[in-house]
Design a protein around this motif. Structure first.
Motif, PDB file in Angstrom:
ATOM      1  N   LEU A  83       0.835  -1.203   0.000  1.00  0.00           N
ATOM      2  CA  LEU A  83       0.000   0.000   0.000  1.00  0.00           C
ATOM      3  C   LEU A  83       0.865   1.247   0.000  1.00  0.00           C
ATOM      4  O   LEU A  83       1.916   1.290   0.633  1.00  0.00           O
ATOM      5  CB  LEU A  83      -0.898   0.039   1.240  1.00  0.00           C
ATOM      6  CG  LEU A  83      -2.094  -0.909   1.311  1.00  0.00           C
ATOM      7  CD1 LEU A  83      -2.729  -0.814   2.691  1.00  0.00           C
ATOM      8  CD2 LEU A  83      -3.114  -0.545   0.247  1.00  0.00           C
ATOM      9  N   THR A  84       0.394   2.246  -0.705  1.00  0.00           N
ATOM     10  CA  THR A  84       0.988   3.564  -0.614  1.00  0.00           C
ATOM     11  C   THR A  84      -0.143   4.588  -0.661  1.00  0.00           C
ATOM     12  O   THR A  84      -1.321   4.215  -0.777  1.00  0.00           O
ATOM     13  CB  THR A  84       1.996   3.818  -1.742  1.00  0.00           C
ATOM     14  OG1 THR A  84       2.662   5.073  -1.498  1.00  0.00           O
ATOM     15  CG2 THR A  84       1.300   3.866  -3.090  1.00  0.00           C
ATOM     16  N   TYR A  85       0.179   5.847  -0.563  1.00  0.00           N
ATOM     17  CA  TYR A  85      -0.857   6.885  -0.579  1.00  0.00           C
ATOM     18  C   TYR A  85      -0.301   8.151  -1.214  1.00  0.00           C
ATOM     19  O   TYR A  85       0.910   8.327  -1.347  1.00  0.00           O
ATOM     20  CB  TYR A  85      -1.356   7.188   0.840  1.00  0.00           C
ATOM     21  CG  TYR A  85      -0.305   7.784   1.752  1.00  0.00           C
ATOM     22  CD1 TYR A  85      -0.144   9.165   1.849  1.00  0.00           C
ATOM     23  CD2 TYR A  85       0.535   6.966   2.504  1.00  0.00           C
ATOM     24  CE1 TYR A  85       0.826   9.717   2.671  1.00  0.00           C
ATOM     25  CE2 TYR A  85       1.500   7.494   3.331  1.00  0.00           C
ATOM     26  CZ  TYR A  85       1.652   8.876   3.407  1.00  0.00           C
ATOM     27  OH  TYR A  85       2.616   9.410   4.217  1.00  0.00           O
ATOM     28  N   GLU A  86      -1.235   8.988  -1.603  1.00  0.00           N
ATOM     29  CA  GLU A  86      -0.862  10.295  -2.138  1.00  0.00           C
ATOM     30  C   GLU A  86      -1.717  11.357  -1.468  1.00  0.00           C
ATOM     31  O   GLU A  86      -2.944  11.278  -1.486  1.00  0.00           O
ATOM     32  CB  GLU A  86      -1.065  10.343  -3.652  1.00  0.00           C
ATOM     33  CG  GLU A  86      -0.612  11.661  -4.257  1.00  0.00           C
ATOM     34  CD  GLU A  86      -0.648  11.664  -5.775  1.00  0.00           C
ATOM     35  OE1 GLU A  86      -0.434  12.741  -6.360  1.00  0.00           O
ATOM     36  OE2 GLU A  86      -0.904  10.599  -6.360  1.00  0.00           O
ATOM     37  N   GLN A  87      -1.050  12.304  -0.842  1.00  0.00           N
ATOM     38  CA  GLN A  87      -1.762  13.406  -0.186  1.00  0.00           C
ATOM     39  C   GLN A  87      -1.936  14.583  -1.144  1.00  0.00           C
ATOM     40  O   GLN A  87      -1.278  14.674  -2.176  1.00  0.00           O
ATOM     41  CB  GLN A  87      -0.999  13.861   1.054  1.00  0.00           C
ATOM     42  CG  GLN A  87      -0.987  12.838   2.187  1.00  0.00           C
ATOM     43  CD  GLN A  87      -0.219  13.341   3.386  1.00  0.00           C
ATOM     44  OE1 GLN A  87       0.947  13.700   3.283  1.00  0.00           O
ATOM     45  NE2 GLN A  87      -0.881  13.373   4.539  1.00  0.00           N
ATOM     46  N   GLU A  88      -2.842  15.483  -0.764  1.00  0.00           N
ATOM     47  CA  GLU A  88      -3.080  16.701  -1.545  1.00  0.00           C
ATOM     48  C   GLU A  88      -3.405  16.390  -3.002  1.00  0.00           C
ATOM     49  O   GLU A  88      -2.959  17.082  -3.918  1.00  0.00           O
ATOM     50  CB  GLU A  88      -1.860  17.633  -1.469  1.00  0.00           C
ATOM     51  CG  GLU A  88      -1.548  18.150  -0.080  1.00  0.00           C
ATOM     52  CD  GLU A  88      -2.635  19.078   0.435  1.00  0.00           C
ATOM     53  OE1 GLU A  88      -2.875  20.113  -0.198  1.00  0.00           O
ATOM     54  OE2 GLU A  88      -3.233  18.754   1.481  1.00  0.00           O
ATOM     55  N   ALA A  89      -4.180  15.326  -3.212  1.00  0.00           N
ATOM     56  CA  ALA A  89      -4.585  14.952  -4.572  1.00  0.00           C
ATOM     57  C   ALA A  89      -5.949  15.549  -4.892  1.00  0.00           C
ATOM     58  O   ALA A  89      -6.721  15.924  -4.003  1.00  0.00           O
ATOM     59  CB  ALA A  89      -4.606  13.440  -4.715  1.00  0.00           C
ATOM     60  N   ILE A  90      -6.276  15.614  -6.175  1.00  0.00           N
ATOM     61  CA  ILE A  90      -7.531  16.207  -6.635  1.00  0.00           C
ATOM     62  C   ILE A  90      -8.467  15.103  -7.095  1.00  0.00           C
ATOM     63  O   ILE A  90      -8.089  14.249  -7.896  1.00  0.00           O
ATOM     64  CB  ILE A  90      -7.274  17.200  -7.784  1.00  0.00           C
ATOM     65  CG1 ILE A  90      -6.411  18.373  -7.283  1.00  0.00           C
ATOM     66  CG2 ILE A  90      -8.589  17.717  -8.361  1.00  0.00           C
ATOM     67  CD1 ILE A  90      -5.915  19.261  -8.395  1.00  0.00           C
ATOM     68  N   ASN A  91      -9.692  15.131  -6.580  1.00  0.00           N
ATOM     69  CA  ASN A  91     -10.716  14.175  -6.990  1.00  0.00           C
ATOM     70  C   ASN A  91     -11.364  14.693  -8.276  1.00  0.00           C
ATOM     71  O   ASN A  91     -12.046  15.723  -8.267  1.00  0.00           O
ATOM     72  CB  ASN A  91     -11.762  14.019  -5.891  1.00  0.00           C
ATOM     73  CG  ASN A  91     -12.788  12.951  -6.186  1.00  0.00           C
ATOM     74  OD1 ASN A  91     -12.938  12.515  -7.323  1.00  0.00           O
ATOM     75  ND2 ASN A  91     -13.514  12.534  -5.168  1.00  0.00           N
ATOM     76  N   ILE A  92     -11.171  13.974  -9.382  1.00  0.00           N
ATOM     77  CA  ILE A  92     -11.683  14.471 -10.666  1.00  0.00           C
ATOM     78  C   ILE A  92     -13.197  14.351 -10.770  1.00  0.00           C
ATOM     79  O   ILE A  92     -13.791  14.803 -11.757  1.00  0.00           O
ATOM     80  CB  ILE A  92     -11.024  13.745 -11.858  1.00  0.00           C
ATOM     81  CG1 ILE A  92     -11.376  12.256 -11.849  1.00  0.00           C
ATOM     82  CG2 ILE A  92      -9.527  13.964 -11.864  1.00  0.00           C
ATOM     83  CD1 ILE A  92     -11.029  11.566 -13.142  1.00  0.00           C
ATOM     84  N   GLN A  93     -13.848  13.758  -9.764  1.00  0.00           N
ATOM     85  CA  GLN A  93     -15.313  13.698  -9.740  1.00  0.00           C
ATOM     86  C   GLN A  93     -15.913  14.912  -9.042  1.00  0.00           C
ATOM     87  O   GLN A  93     -17.139  15.049  -8.979  1.00  0.00           O
ATOM     88  CB  GLN A  93     -15.784  12.422  -9.028  1.00  0.00           C
ATOM     89  CG  GLN A  93     -15.257  11.137  -9.635  1.00  0.00           C
ATOM     90  CD  GLN A  93     -15.696  10.931 -11.062  1.00  0.00           C
ATOM     91  OE1 GLN A  93     -16.827  11.272 -11.435  1.00  0.00           O
ATOM     92  NE2 GLN A  93     -14.823  10.379 -11.894  1.00  0.00           N
ATOM     93  N   LYS A  94     -15.068  15.801  -8.506  1.00  0.00           N
ATOM     94  CA  LYS A  94     -15.569  16.929  -7.711  1.00  0.00           C
ATOM     95  C   LYS A  94     -14.906  18.228  -8.153  1.00  0.00           C
ATOM     96  O   LYS A  94     -13.851  18.609  -7.636  1.00  0.00           O
ATOM     97  CB  LYS A  94     -15.308  16.692  -6.221  1.00  0.00           C
ATOM     98  CG  LYS A  94     -16.009  15.470  -5.647  1.00  0.00           C
ATOM     99  CD  LYS A  94     -15.674  15.291  -4.165  1.00  0.00           C
ATOM    100  CE  LYS A  94     -16.355  14.064  -3.593  1.00  0.00           C
ATOM    101  NZ  LYS A  94     -15.998  13.857  -2.155  1.00  0.00           N
ATOM    102  N   LEU A  95     -15.516  18.891  -9.113  1.00  0.00           N
ATOM    103  CA  LEU A  95     -15.040  20.206  -9.522  1.00  0.00           C
ATOM    104  C   LEU A  95     -15.549  21.246  -8.533  1.00  0.00           C
ATOM    105  O   LEU A  95     -16.751  21.380  -8.323  1.00  0.00           O
ATOM    106  CB  LEU A  95     -15.550  20.527 -10.927  1.00  0.00           C
ATOM    107  CG  LEU A  95     -15.185  21.910 -11.484  1.00  0.00           C
ATOM    108  CD1 LEU A  95     -13.673  22.037 -11.648  1.00  0.00           C
ATOM    109  CD2 LEU A  95     -15.895  22.158 -12.806  1.00  0.00           C
ATOM    110  N   ASP A  96     -14.623  21.970  -7.901  1.00  0.00           N
ATOM    111  CA  ASP A  96     -15.028  22.935  -6.873  1.00  0.00           C
ATOM    112  C   ASP A  96     -15.716  24.160  -7.472  1.00  0.00           C
ATOM    113  O   ASP A  96     -16.807  24.533  -7.076  1.00  0.00           O
ATOM    114  CB  ASP A  96     -13.809  23.374  -6.054  1.00  0.00           C
ATOM    115  CG  ASP A  96     -13.277  22.261  -5.173  1.00  0.00           C
ATOM    116  OD1 ASP A  96     -14.104  21.525  -4.605  1.00  0.00           O
ATOM    117  OD2 ASP A  96     -12.054  22.122  -5.060  1.00  0.00           O
ATOM    118  N   LYS A  97     -15.052  24.801  -8.405  1.00  0.00           N
ATOM    119  CA  LYS A  97     -15.605  26.004  -9.027  1.00  0.00           C
ATOM    120  C   LYS A  97     -15.295  25.990 -10.516  1.00  0.00           C
ATOM    121  O   LYS A  97     -14.229  25.537 -10.926  1.00  0.00           O
ATOM    122  CB  LYS A  97     -15.013  27.265  -8.391  1.00  0.00           C
ATOM    123  CG  LYS A  97     -15.545  27.595  -7.010  1.00  0.00           C
ATOM    124  CD  LYS A  97     -14.884  28.844  -6.466  1.00  0.00           C
ATOM    125  CE  LYS A  97     -15.578  29.316  -5.192  1.00  0.00           C
ATOM    126  NZ  LYS A  97     -15.519  28.322  -4.119  1.00  0.00           N
ATOM    127  N   GLY A  98     -16.221  26.506 -11.292  1.00  0.00           N
ATOM    128  CA  GLY A  98     -15.964  26.566 -12.717  1.00  0.00           C
ATOM    129  C   GLY A  98     -16.975  27.426 -13.434  1.00  0.00           C
ATOM    130  O   GLY A  98     -18.078  27.673 -12.934  1.00  0.00           O
TER     131      GLY A  98
END
Length: 351
Positions: A152-167
């Motif tokens: 197992l590994t992980y990545e922090q501060e990643a962006i969820n491409i299913q959740k656009l914050d503003k556009g």
């Protein structure tokens, strides 16, 4: 509203904007991104454009004196006119966003300026300028094969491409009227900071079409029944639900709204109809948004409002009664022996 199966990404620049009042800064990239990986290209198209598929409201750029003085309208017009200056203008857009990021709750994030071709809105294909901002970061785990098992590994501060914050998408059409603009804002929805995206940064006004006329009328009528009508009449909760049901039924069955017809068939009281008419007129004046007494009904707006109309009668914590039909089949009274209110419901068969 928006479809993008024929669309493609022409240019994209990425910058970063901090919060000005928190002494954070902005960072501008030196050049546009050149994306060769088709899979990544498709991911970006999904991330940027898919959230707009369910957006119905269309806005226009505005300015109190001269539309050309609206900053984003000006930058978009320059890009549509000559794409060779795309990256420099994307930097100016980012600086403008930074300048108005002066509320302490505004989050820092990456800003993506993208130019697309063949974005479809209302059945027509147009070039479109997109301005997007990612604010929310998440942590992701990754499982991969390792030495006959898994690790197992992980990545922090990643962006969820299913959740656009503003556009926002600015469609290259109706320039003289302020273009067609659609907006997404998924963060700070109920906070003061939320207004900075649509009102301070973009400076938009709603396009006054039949969708917004229908949507506004149903919203106003719902508020009138739930709040305003009590100032003049004593109306029971079942009667209020009946008034709401009648209004939705009217809008679902008619192709065109007519205030006099609506007053007679739905409101059914001249005094209440006059009060509601005054409420609509106040809204028109306050928001400079004429609705009118006759307009074509938008089925999309009716569908949207139907889900917001509450037809539930809540009785203490014991019962929820859903009222969808004939108001005459429910009676209410008071039982002296129990010292409690009651409802009597008539029906033919149980399902």
């Amino acid at each position: 509203m928006i479809t993008f199966f024929e669309s493609d990404l022409e240019h994209i620049s990425v910058h970063k904007v901090g919060n000005k009042v928190q002494d954070e800064y902005f960072t501008l990239s030196d050049s546009t991104l050149h994306i060769q990986d088709e899979f990544l290209r498709n991911l970006l198209m999904q991330y940027f454009l898919k959230p707009f598929e369910k957006v119905n409201e269309v806005y226009r750029f505005m300015h109190s004196s001269d539309l050309a003085l609206n900053e984003i309208y000006h930058f978009a017009s320059q890009i549509f006119k000559d794409t060779t200056n795309f990256h420099e203008l994307s930097q100016q857009i980012t600086r403008h966003l930074y300048d108005i990021s002066n509320h302490p709750k505004i989050k820092s994030g990456e800003v993506y300026i993208a130019l697309f071709h063949d974005v479809q809105i209302e059945g027509e294909l147009h070039q479109a300028l997109g301005i997007f901002k990612s604010e929310t970061k998440e942590t992701y785990m990754k499982v991969y094969p390792d030495a006959g098992g898994f690790a197992l590994t992980y990545e922090q501060e990643a962006i969820n491409i299913q959740k656009l914050d503003k556009g926002c998408l600015i469609l290259n059409t109706d320039k003289e009227e302020g273009y067609k603009v659609v907006v997404i804002d998924q963060t700070n929805k109920t906070q003061e900071a939320a207004v900075y995206w649509k009102d301070d940064f973009l400076k938009l006004k709603i396009r006054n079409d039949n969708f917004n006329q229908t949507n506004n009328y149903l919203s106003l009528y719902k508020n009138f029944v739930n709040e305003k009508i009590d100032e003049q009449f004593e109306v029971s909760k079942p009667d209020k639900i009946d008034l709401l049901n009648k209004s939705i039924k009217y809008f679902k069955e008619k192709e065109q709204f007519d205030f006099n017809e609506f007053s007679e068939e739905v409101i059914g009281n001249e005094t209440a109809a006059t009060s509601f008419k005054a409420m609509v007129q106040n809204f028109e004046q306050e928001f400079d948004t004429p609705i009118g007494e006759r307009f074509d009904i938008s089925t999309q707006a009716v569908k949207k409002q139907s889900s917001a109309y509450k037809t539930v009668l809540k009785l203490d914590k014991n019962f929820h009664v859903y009222i969808h039909g004939d108001r005459q089949l429910i009676e209410n009274g008071f039982d002296d022996s129990k010292g409690m209110n009651y409802y009597k419901i008539y029906y033919k068969e149980e399902k």
